[in-house]
Design a protein around this motif. Sequence first.
Motif, PDB file in Angstrom:
ATOM      1  N   PRO A  46      53.202 186.643  23.172  1.00 25.78           N
ATOM      2  CA  PRO A  46      52.164 186.222  24.100  1.00 25.78           C
ATOM      3  C   PRO A  46      52.228 187.014  25.390  1.00 25.78           C
ATOM      4  CG  PRO A  46      53.918 184.579  24.020  1.00 25.78           C
ATOM      5  CD  PRO A  46      54.198 185.582  22.932  1.00 25.78           C
ATOM      6  N   GLY A  47      51.078 187.314  25.931  1.00 22.03           N
ATOM      7  CA  GLY A  47      51.035 188.089  27.166  1.00 22.03           C
ATOM      8  C   GLY A  47      50.944 187.204  28.382  1.00 22.03           C
ATOM      9  N   GLY A  48      50.669 187.795  29.529  1.00 24.69           N
ATOM     10  CA  GLY A  48      50.626 187.037  30.765  1.00 24.69           C
ATOM     11  C   GLY A  48      49.301 187.203  31.456  1.00 24.69           C
ATOM     12  N   GLY A  49      49.212 186.727  32.694  1.00 22.87           N
ATOM     13  CA  GLY A  49      48.047 186.941  33.507  1.00 22.87           C
ATOM     14  C   GLY A  49      47.057 185.794  33.524  1.00 22.87           C
ATOM     15  N   GLU A  50      47.184 184.805  32.683  1.00 20.53           N
ATOM     16  CA  GLU A  50      46.245 183.704  32.653  1.00 20.53           C
ATOM     17  C   GLU A  50      46.675 182.610  33.619  1.00 20.53           C
ATOM     18  OE1 GLU A  50      48.113 184.606  30.113  1.00 20.53           O
ATOM     19  OE2 GLU A  50      46.919 185.211  28.382  1.00 20.53           O
ATOM     20  N   VAL A  71      49.524 178.016  28.555  1.00 20.08           N
ATOM     21  CA  VAL A  71      50.040 176.996  27.628  1.00 20.08           C
ATOM     22  C   VAL A  71      49.266 177.051  26.319  1.00 20.08           C
ATOM     23  CG1 VAL A  71      50.250 174.513  27.217  1.00 20.08           C
ATOM     24  CG2 VAL A  71      50.899 175.464  29.440  1.00 20.08           C
ATOM     25  N   GLU A  72      47.945 177.183  26.406  1.00 19.30           N
ATOM     26  CA  GLU A  72      47.124 177.277  25.192  1.00 19.30           C
ATOM     27  C   GLU A  72      47.505 178.516  24.389  1.00 19.30           C
ATOM     28  OE1 GLU A  72      42.433 177.839  23.903  1.00 19.30           O
ATOM     29  OE2 GLU A  72      42.926 177.001  25.881  1.00 19.30           O
ATOM     30  N   GLU A  73      47.727 179.641  25.077  1.00 21.76           N
ATOM     31  CA  GLU A  73      48.129 180.855  24.378  1.00 21.76           C
ATOM     32  C   GLU A  73      49.476 180.651  23.681  1.00 21.76           C
ATOM     33  OE1 GLU A  73      49.260 185.530  25.317  1.00 21.76           O
ATOM     34  OE2 GLU A  73      49.400 183.985  26.858  1.00 21.76           O
ATOM     35  N   GLY A  74      50.388 179.939  24.339  1.00 22.96           N
ATOM     36  CA  GLY A  74      51.677 179.670  23.729  1.00 22.96           C
ATOM     37  C   GLY A  74      51.551 178.828  22.480  1.00 22.96           C
ATOM     38  N   LEU A  75      50.661 177.832  22.506  1.00 30.65           N
ATOM     39  CA  LEU A  75      50.444 176.993  21.325  1.00 30.65           C
ATOM     40  C   LEU A  75      49.881 177.819  20.171  1.00 30.65           C
ATOM     41  CD1 LEU A  75      48.938 173.795  23.012  1.00 30.65           C
ATOM     42  CD2 LEU A  75      51.191 174.005  21.955  1.00 30.65           C
ATOM     43  N   ARG A  76      48.958 178.716  20.480  1.00 31.05           N
ATOM     44  CA  ARG A  76      48.386 179.562  19.424  1.00 31.05           C
ATOM     45  C   ARG A  76      49.445 180.500  18.851  1.00 31.05           C
ATOM     46  NH1 ARG A  76      42.610 181.294  22.215  1.00 31.05           N
ATOM     47  NH2 ARG A  76      41.672 179.204  22.242  1.00 31.05           N
ATOM     48  N   PHE A  77      50.310 180.988  19.707  1.00 36.31           N
ATOM     49  CA  PHE A  77      51.392 181.852  19.249  1.00 36.31           C
ATOM     50  C   PHE A  77      52.324 181.106  18.293  1.00 36.31           C
ATOM     51  CE2 PHE A  77      55.815 183.292  19.982  1.00 36.31           C
ATOM     52  CZ  PHE A  77      55.716 184.585  19.475  1.00 36.31           C
ATOM     53  N   LEU A  78      52.639 179.850  18.613  1.00 39.33           N
ATOM     54  CA  LEU A  78      53.516 179.062  17.762  1.00 39.33           C
ATOM     55  C   LEU A  78      52.926 178.858  16.371  1.00 39.33           C
ATOM     56  CD1 LEU A  78      54.707 176.286  20.246  1.00 39.33           C
ATOM     57  CD2 LEU A  78      56.055 178.183  19.360  1.00 39.33           C
ATOM     58  N   ALA A  79      51.594 178.815  16.276  1.00 38.90           N
ATOM     59  CA  ALA A  79      50.930 178.553  14.996  1.00 38.90           C
ATOM     60  C   ALA A  79      50.748 179.798  14.142  1.00 38.90           C
ATOM     61  CB  ALA A  79      49.579 177.890  15.238  1.00 38.90           C
ATOM     62  N   LEU A  80      51.016 180.981  14.695  1.00 37.95           N
ATOM     63  CA  LEU A  80      50.810 182.205  13.931  1.00 37.95           C
ATOM     64  C   LEU A  80      51.786 182.307  12.759  1.00 37.95           C
ATOM     65  CD1 LEU A  80      50.263 184.879  16.735  1.00 37.95           C
ATOM     66  CD2 LEU A  80      48.534 183.888  15.230  1.00 37.95           C
ATOM     67  N   ILE A 111      61.597 176.325  16.228  1.00 36.54           N
ATOM     68  CA  ILE A 111      62.300 176.271  17.510  1.00 36.54           C
ATOM     69  C   ILE A 111      62.702 177.654  17.988  1.00 36.54           C
ATOM     70  CG2 ILE A 111      63.152 173.925  17.159  1.00 36.54           C
ATOM     71  CD1 ILE A 111      65.909 175.150  16.577  1.00 36.54           C
ATOM     72  N   ARG A 112      62.893 178.576  17.061  1.00 37.83           N
ATOM     73  CA  ARG A 112      63.317 179.920  17.450  1.00 37.83           C
ATOM     74  C   ARG A 112      62.222 180.663  18.210  1.00 37.83           C
ATOM     75  NH1 ARG A 112      64.573 177.811  13.037  1.00 37.83           N
ATOM     76  NH2 ARG A 112      66.680 177.661  12.251  1.00 37.83           N
ATOM     77  N   LYS A 113      60.959 180.363  17.906  1.00 41.88           N
ATOM     78  CA  LYS A 113      59.860 180.985  18.636  1.00 41.88           C
ATOM     79  C   LYS A 113      59.873 180.556  20.102  1.00 41.88           C
ATOM     80  CE  LYS A 113      56.319 181.819  15.095  1.00 41.88           C
ATOM     81  NZ  LYS A 113      54.926 181.499  14.689  1.00 41.88           N
ATOM     82  N   LEU A 114      60.332 179.339  20.365  1.00 39.20           N
ATOM     83  CA  LEU A 114      60.412 178.852  21.737  1.00 39.20           C
ATOM     84  C   LEU A 114      61.698 179.278  22.423  1.00 39.20           C
ATOM     85  CD1 LEU A 114      59.015 175.260  21.227  1.00 39.20           C
ATOM     86  CD2 LEU A 114      58.048 176.952  22.761  1.00 39.20           C
ATOM     87  N   SER A 115      62.810 179.204  21.705  1.00 43.49           N
ATOM     88  CA  SER A 115      64.096 179.460  22.346  1.00 43.49           C
ATOM     89  C   SER A 115      64.366 180.950  22.547  1.00 43.49           C
ATOM     90  CB  SER A 115      65.231 178.844  21.518  1.00 43.49           C
ATOM     91  OG  SER A 115      65.290 179.416  20.232  1.00 43.49           O
ATOM     92  N   ARG A 116      63.660 181.826  21.804  1.00 47.05           N
ATOM     93  CA  ARG A 116      63.947 183.261  21.879  1.00 47.05           C
ATOM     94  C   ARG A 116      62.829 184.070  22.516  1.00 47.05           C
ATOM     95  NH1 ARG A 116      66.581 183.543  15.748  1.00 47.05           N
ATOM     96  NH2 ARG A 116      68.188 181.964  16.165  1.00 47.05           N
ATOM     97  N   ASN A 117      61.824 183.395  23.081  1.00 47.79           N
ATOM     98  CA  ASN A 117      60.749 184.066  23.807  1.00 47.79           C
ATOM     99  C   ASN A 117      60.625 183.413  25.170  1.00 47.79           C
ATOM    100  OD1 ASN A 117      59.181 185.954  21.792  1.00 47.79           O
ATOM    101  ND2 ASN A 117      59.673 184.092  20.650  1.00 47.79           N
ATOM    102  N   ALA A 118      60.875 184.183  26.217  1.00 45.86           N
ATOM    103  CA  ALA A 118      60.892 183.601  27.562  1.00 45.86           C
ATOM    104  C   ALA A 118      59.737 184.101  28.421  1.00 45.86           C
ATOM    105  CB  ALA A 118      62.224 183.921  28.251  1.00 45.86           C
ATOM    106  N   VAL A 119      58.720 184.725  27.805  1.00 45.91           N
ATOM    107  CA  VAL A 119      57.615 185.277  28.585  1.00 45.91           C
ATOM    108  C   VAL A 119      56.299 184.694  28.092  1.00 45.91           C
ATOM    109  CG1 VAL A 119      58.846 187.423  29.008  1.00 45.91           C
ATOM    110  CG2 VAL A 119      57.358 187.236  27.007  1.00 45.91           C
ATOM    111  N   GLY A 120      55.220 184.985  28.838  1.00 50.13           N
ATOM    112  CA  GLY A 120      53.884 184.593  28.429  1.00 50.13           C
ATOM    113  C   GLY A 120      53.736 183.101  28.244  1.00 50.13           C
ATOM    114  N   GLY A 121      52.870 182.721  27.279  1.00 51.38           N
ATOM    115  CA  GLY A 121      52.570 181.318  27.066  1.00 51.38           C
ATOM    116  C   GLY A 121      53.778 180.498  26.680  1.00 51.38           C
ATOM    117  N   VAL A 122      54.654 181.063  25.835  1.00 43.98           N
ATOM    118  CA  VAL A 122      55.861 180.343  25.442  1.00 43.98           C
ATOM    119  C   VAL A 122      56.752 180.107  26.657  1.00 43.98           C
ATOM    120  CG1 VAL A 122      57.979 180.494  24.095  1.00 43.98           C
ATOM    121  CG2 VAL A 122      55.807 181.122  23.047  1.00 43.98           C
ATOM    122  N   GLY A 123      56.879 181.131  27.498  1.00 41.88           N
ATOM    123  CA  GLY A 123      57.670 180.978  28.713  1.00 41.88           C
ATOM    124  C   GLY A 123      57.101 179.918  29.640  1.00 41.88           C
ATOM    125  N   THR A 124      55.771 179.845  29.718  1.00 43.38           N
ATOM    126  CA  THR A 124      55.140 178.817  30.549  1.00 43.38           C
ATOM    127  C   THR A 124      55.450 177.423  30.029  1.00 43.38           C
ATOM    128  OG1 THR A 124      53.321 180.310  31.134  1.00 43.38           O
ATOM    129  CG2 THR A 124      52.939 177.950  31.437  1.00 43.38           C
TER     130      THR A 124
END
Length: 363
Positions: A5-9, A15-24, A30-43
């Motif tokens: 997930p990128g940034g700037g929003e 948060v919405e971008e992070g949710l979409r990323f989780l569904a891909l 849990i690894r998608k959340l614990s190992r990505n600290a940027v963008g929507g997941v980071g938010t």
Amino acid sequence: MPRRPGGGESPRDSVEEGLRFLALDEGPDIRKLSRNAVGGVGTIMGLARTPEDWTVDAKAAAVLTIVQELVEKLSNPRWKLAAEAAFRLPAERFTEKTCESLAGRFRVLALRRGEPVSRWEAYRGYWMAAASALAVQLEERLNELTASSNGWGIYRLNEPLSPPRSLPISIDRTDVLYRFEGRRGVEVFTYRWITAHGAVDRYPAIGWYYNQPDAPVEIVPLANCELDGELSDLPQGGRLGNLKFSHWLEPDEQYFFAYRTIFNADQPCRPTILYEVRGLQMSALTVRAQFDPRCLPVGVSWFDVDAQNQGWSTPLWSGASEMVDVAGNGYAAHEFASCELGRKYGLRWTWRPERPGQRKVSS
């Protein structure tokens, strides 16, 4: 590989971008959340201001539990169907190879509903709308939990969401035996006697370790069942294995099966073991523990709580009726009767503090 997930929003867009990323791809983990600290997941993880002593995996597991609770509360039925497919809810409905992509899960959903495969495009649109609504609700829920003095308590090392509790069976008897080496849980043996109340040919068994959500647990059939397909990872940690019976059961038919769960964990066990009733009813449940004689617990007690309670929050005093005797060889057990759908039953204890200079028990 899924796009990071990128940034700037704005925070809510992020948060919405992070949710979409989780569904891909294969869906949330849990690894998608614990190992990505940027963008929507980071938010999302930044909004989840859990207690400081929580591990990243425990924090991620709690966040996914909250997201899935919100999915189940969506009032728009089309959005809910699409969100359930996006987040593989329940897990055992989306185990086919084709479900390893978001589009594949939408296609499977359309086919199961007797709709043209092309209908999957509509579900993708429903998912986009659902993700937007979930982003608002998730931000509000995380802020609400942070504002509460102990709001996060109910999610502390929460076990994964169970498969549906509407299995067409009643459980006449369940007997489980947990075995420990030091403070580390090694395995649990499960024996079940059931009665079918509808056509059923399998049981979705959950393997979960109570202090290490991503432990690579194994589910091994022991008697009168076989593993149907590969084990699948559950979003909050733990694994699901479909245990296939020898034949389709008819209504009122009784059946016995047994299996073993190997934890393969390297962390001490959280001082609680529990069982949640998922059949229509359970007449008898025996929870047994074989502790390591070199590392005996103190204050072992039984509990019977509702589904939102983890069984460890109510303190007991010495001599309380809930206390359970522990033999010198480390064996303890308690029997429960007339167990109710959705309630949790089990044992809890306190690990005995290690004395200064005491050699740590090998595990």
